[in-house]
Design an enzyme around this catalytic site. Structure first.
Site, mmCIF file in Angstrom:
data_model
loop_
_atom_site.group_PDB
_atom_site.id
_atom_site.type_symbol
_atom_site.label_atom_id
_atom_site.label_comp_id
_atom_site.label_asym_id
_atom_site.label_seq_id
_atom_site.Cartn_x
_atom_site.Cartn_y
_atom_site.Cartn_z
ATOM 1 N N THR A 10 56.917 13.548 55.392
ATOM 2 C CA THR A 10 55.925 14.410 56.057
ATOM 3 C C THR A 10 56.624 15.404 56.967
ATOM 4 O O THR A 10 57.728 15.145 57.452
ATOM 5 C CB THR A 10 54.930 13.566 56.892
ATOM 6 O OG1 THR A 10 53.933 14.416 57.436
ATOM 7 C CG2 THR A 10 55.612 12.832 58.032
ATOM 8 N N ASP A 70 48.795 11.702 51.912
ATOM 9 C CA ASP A 70 48.017 12.934 51.780
ATOM 10 C C ASP A 70 46.587 12.643 52.190
ATOM 11 O O ASP A 70 45.995 11.644 51.769
ATOM 12 C CB ASP A 70 48.085 13.504 50.367
ATOM 13 C CG ASP A 70 47.787 15.002 50.407
ATOM 14 O OD1 ASP A 70 48.548 15.730 51.074
ATOM 15 O OD2 ASP A 70 46.790 15.444 49.802
ATOM 16 N N THR A 71 46.070 13.524 53.024
ATOM 17 C CA THR A 71 44.770 13.275 53.649
ATOM 18 C C THR A 71 43.854 14.476 53.482
ATOM 19 O O THR A 71 44.312 15.616 53.534
ATOM 20 C CB THR A 71 44.975 12.974 55.156
ATOM 21 O OG1 THR A 71 45.719 11.763 55.277
ATOM 22 C CG2 THR A 71 43.654 12.823 55.887
ATOM 23 N N PHE A 150 44.743 15.670 66.141
ATOM 24 C CA PHE A 150 45.151 16.927 65.512
ATOM 25 C C PHE A 150 44.138 17.283 64.426
ATOM 26 O O PHE A 150 43.208 16.516 64.150
ATOM 27 C CB PHE A 150 46.567 16.810 64.933
ATOM 28 C CG PHE A 150 46.685 15.893 63.749
ATOM 29 C CD1 PHE A 150 46.758 14.521 63.909
ATOM 30 C CD2 PHE A 150 46.717 16.408 62.444
ATOM 31 C CE1 PHE A 150 46.846 13.675 62.813
ATOM 32 C CE2 PHE A 150 46.819 15.568 61.345
ATOM 33 C CZ PHE A 150 46.880 14.195 61.536
ATOM 34 N N GLY A 151 44.361 18.440 63.795
ATOM 35 C CA GLY A 151 43.528 18.831 62.654
ATOM 36 C C GLY A 151 42.052 18.892 63.000
ATOM 37 O O GLY A 151 41.644 19.535 63.976
ATOM 38 N N TYR A 152 41.245 18.185 62.216
ATOM 39 C CA TYR A 152 39.791 18.207 62.386
ATOM 40 C C TYR A 152 39.300 17.130 63.367
ATOM 41 O O TYR A 152 38.093 16.913 63.485
ATOM 42 C CB TYR A 152 39.109 18.004 61.022
ATOM 43 C CG TYR A 152 39.431 19.098 60.022
ATOM 44 C CD1 TYR A 152 38.646 20.252 59.946
ATOM 45 C CD2 TYR A 152 40.515 18.985 59.156
ATOM 46 C CE1 TYR A 152 38.932 21.260 59.028
ATOM 47 C CE2 TYR A 152 40.819 19.988 58.226
ATOM 48 C CZ TYR A 152 40.024 21.124 58.175
ATOM 49 O OH TYR A 152 40.315 22.115 57.277
ATOM 50 N N LYS A 173 42.210 5.436 67.776
ATOM 51 C CA LYS A 173 42.103 6.049 66.440
ATOM 52 C C LYS A 173 42.787 5.127 65.414
ATOM 53 O O LYS A 173 42.313 4.959 64.304
ATOM 54 C CB LYS A 173 42.735 7.453 66.449
ATOM 55 C CG LYS A 173 42.566 8.186 65.128
ATOM 56 C CD LYS A 173 43.199 9.576 65.122
ATOM 57 C CE LYS A 173 43.161 10.173 63.717
ATOM 58 N NZ LYS A 173 43.977 11.381 63.557
ATOM 59 N N ARG A 179 43.812 6.830 57.966
ATOM 60 C CA ARG A 179 45.273 6.630 57.861
ATOM 61 C C ARG A 179 45.637 5.190 58.219
ATOM 62 O O ARG A 179 46.488 4.578 57.573
ATOM 63 C CB ARG A 179 45.986 7.619 58.796
ATOM 64 C CG ARG A 179 47.509 7.438 58.856
ATOM 65 C CD ARG A 179 48.196 8.656 59.418
ATOM 66 N NE ARG A 179 47.870 9.824 58.628
ATOM 67 C CZ ARG A 179 47.018 10.781 59.031
ATOM 68 N NH1 ARG A 179 46.479 10.745 60.225
ATOM 69 N NH2 ARG A 179 46.732 11.786 58.230
HETATM 70 P P1 ITT Z 1 52.365 16.660 55.378
HETATM 71 O O1 ITT Z 1 51.814 17.099 54.052
HETATM 72 O O2 ITT Z 1 53.666 17.268 55.717
HETATM 73 O O3 ITT Z 1 52.362 15.174 55.554
HETATM 74 P P2 ITT Z 1 49.978 17.977 56.455
HETATM 75 O O4 ITT Z 1 49.568 18.292 57.854
HETATM 76 O O5 ITT Z 1 50.048 19.090 55.466
HETATM 77 O O6 ITT Z 1 51.367 17.197 56.555
HETATM 78 P P3 ITT Z 1 47.969 16.671 54.807
HETATM 79 O O7 ITT Z 1 48.231 17.622 53.704
HETATM 80 O O8 ITT Z 1 47.864 15.235 54.490
HETATM 81 O O9 ITT Z 1 49.056 16.819 55.951
HETATM 82 O O10 ITT Z 1 46.650 17.035 55.606
HETATM 83 C C1 ITT Z 1 45.902 18.182 55.364
HETATM 84 C C2 ITT Z 1 45.165 18.596 56.603
HETATM 85 O O11 ITT Z 1 44.132 17.667 56.873
HETATM 86 C C3 ITT Z 1 45.974 18.674 57.873
HETATM 87 O O12 ITT Z 1 46.597 19.917 58.000
HETATM 88 C C4 ITT Z 1 44.930 18.466 58.946
HETATM 89 O O13 ITT Z 1 44.270 19.684 59.211
HETATM 90 C C5 ITT Z 1 43.950 17.542 58.258
HETATM 91 N N1 ITT Z 1 44.183 16.142 58.652
HETATM 92 C C6 ITT Z 1 44.986 15.226 58.043
HETATM 93 N N2 ITT Z 1 44.947 14.056 58.687
HETATM 94 C C7 ITT Z 1 44.087 14.214 59.720
HETATM 95 C C8 ITT Z 1 43.619 13.385 60.752
HETATM 96 O O14 ITT Z 1 44.033 12.130 60.890
HETATM 97 N N3 ITT Z 1 42.748 13.882 61.631
HETATM 98 C C9 ITT Z 1 42.314 15.153 61.543
HETATM 99 N N4 ITT Z 1 42.710 16.022 60.607
HETATM 100 C C10 ITT Z 1 43.594 15.560 59.703
#
Ligand code: ITT
Length: 199
Positions: A10, A70-71, A150-152, A173, A179
């Site tokens: 990652t 992948d999330t 982070f993210g959403y 969390k 995750r």
């Molecule tokens: P890697 O592929 O390098 O692991 P990434 O940030 O691109 O990192 P993902 O493709 O798995 O990771 O995730 C896609 C997006 O989904 C990521 O940029 C976040 O915006 C969101 N995301 C993933 N996990 C999250 C979480 O636990 N909480 C909130 N948003 C999340």
């Protein structure tokens, strides 16, 4: 006792931190960025394809046991979007804030706010691949709440909770997240694996 050493495929430091907090002492983790600055390709159309692509890349280039997560966030009223495209929902190079803003615009006036986070993990260990999955159901809030995560995370409130993921500590969390569930499935597998190799 022998340790299992795994590279975490990652670029995402938040993700690494969340995973590391869950790992038992028999598993030693190394983040990918300590090995290389090269971008890991991620071009699949499903979470499983992407997780497999990321772990296969690290395995091939560094001959290391490793795993990738992948999330995606799947929103019911948006037919599962942003899903596998969660990172670039607002376009290439989008920030977390851009993506959240786009999501809130798409959800303006929408009553059905159900959503889920899904994580797929692909693990390579001693020449074999194993897949794990975890998810959490919740709702999309009307506006961002909280500063952590982070993210959403600021706009996702897991079912049965009165706070968003961004209003929770890493540990909170880590008790209920997508995750955490996928990682726990992998940890259960690794624990069995360690037991069996020491019989
Ligand atoms: P890697 O592929 O390098 O692991 P990434 O940030 O691109 O990192 P993902 O493709 O798995 O990771 O995730 C896609 C997006 O989904 C990521 O940029 C976040 O915006 C969101 N995301 C993933 N996990 C999250 C979480 O636990 N909480 C909130 N948003 C999340």
């Amino acid at each position: 006792m022998e340790k299992i050493k795994l590279v975490v495929a990652t670029h995402n430091r938040h993700k690494f931190e969340e995973i590391a907090a869950l790992m038992p002492s028999g598993v030693e983790l190394q983040p990918y960025w300590e090995l290389s600055g090269e971008e890991i390709p991620e071009t699949g159309d499903t979470l499983t394809e992407n997780a497999r692509q990321k772990s296969a890349y690290v395995r091939q280039h560094f001959s290391a046991d490793c795993f990738a997560d992948d999330t995606g966030l799947e929103v019911e009223a948006l037919d599962g979007a942003p899903g596998v495209y969660s990172a670039r929902y607002a376009g290439p190079g989008a920030t977390y804030r851009d993506n959240v803003d786009k999501l809130l615009q798409a959800m303006a006036g929408v009553q059905d706010r159900r959503a889920r986070f899904v994580t797929v993990i692909s693990l390579w260990l001693h020449g074999r691949e194993y897949l794990f999955e975890g998810s959490v159901e919740g709702t999309i809030l009307e506006s961002p709440q909280g500063e952590d995560g982070f993210g959403y995370d600021p706009v996702f409130r897991p079912q049965g909770c009165d706070r968003s993921f961004a209003q929770m500590t890493l540990e909170e969390k880590g008790r209920i997240s997508h995750r955490a569930r996928a990682t726990e499935a992998m940890i259960a597998f690794l624990s069995e694996y360690l037991k069996n190799t020491h019989r």
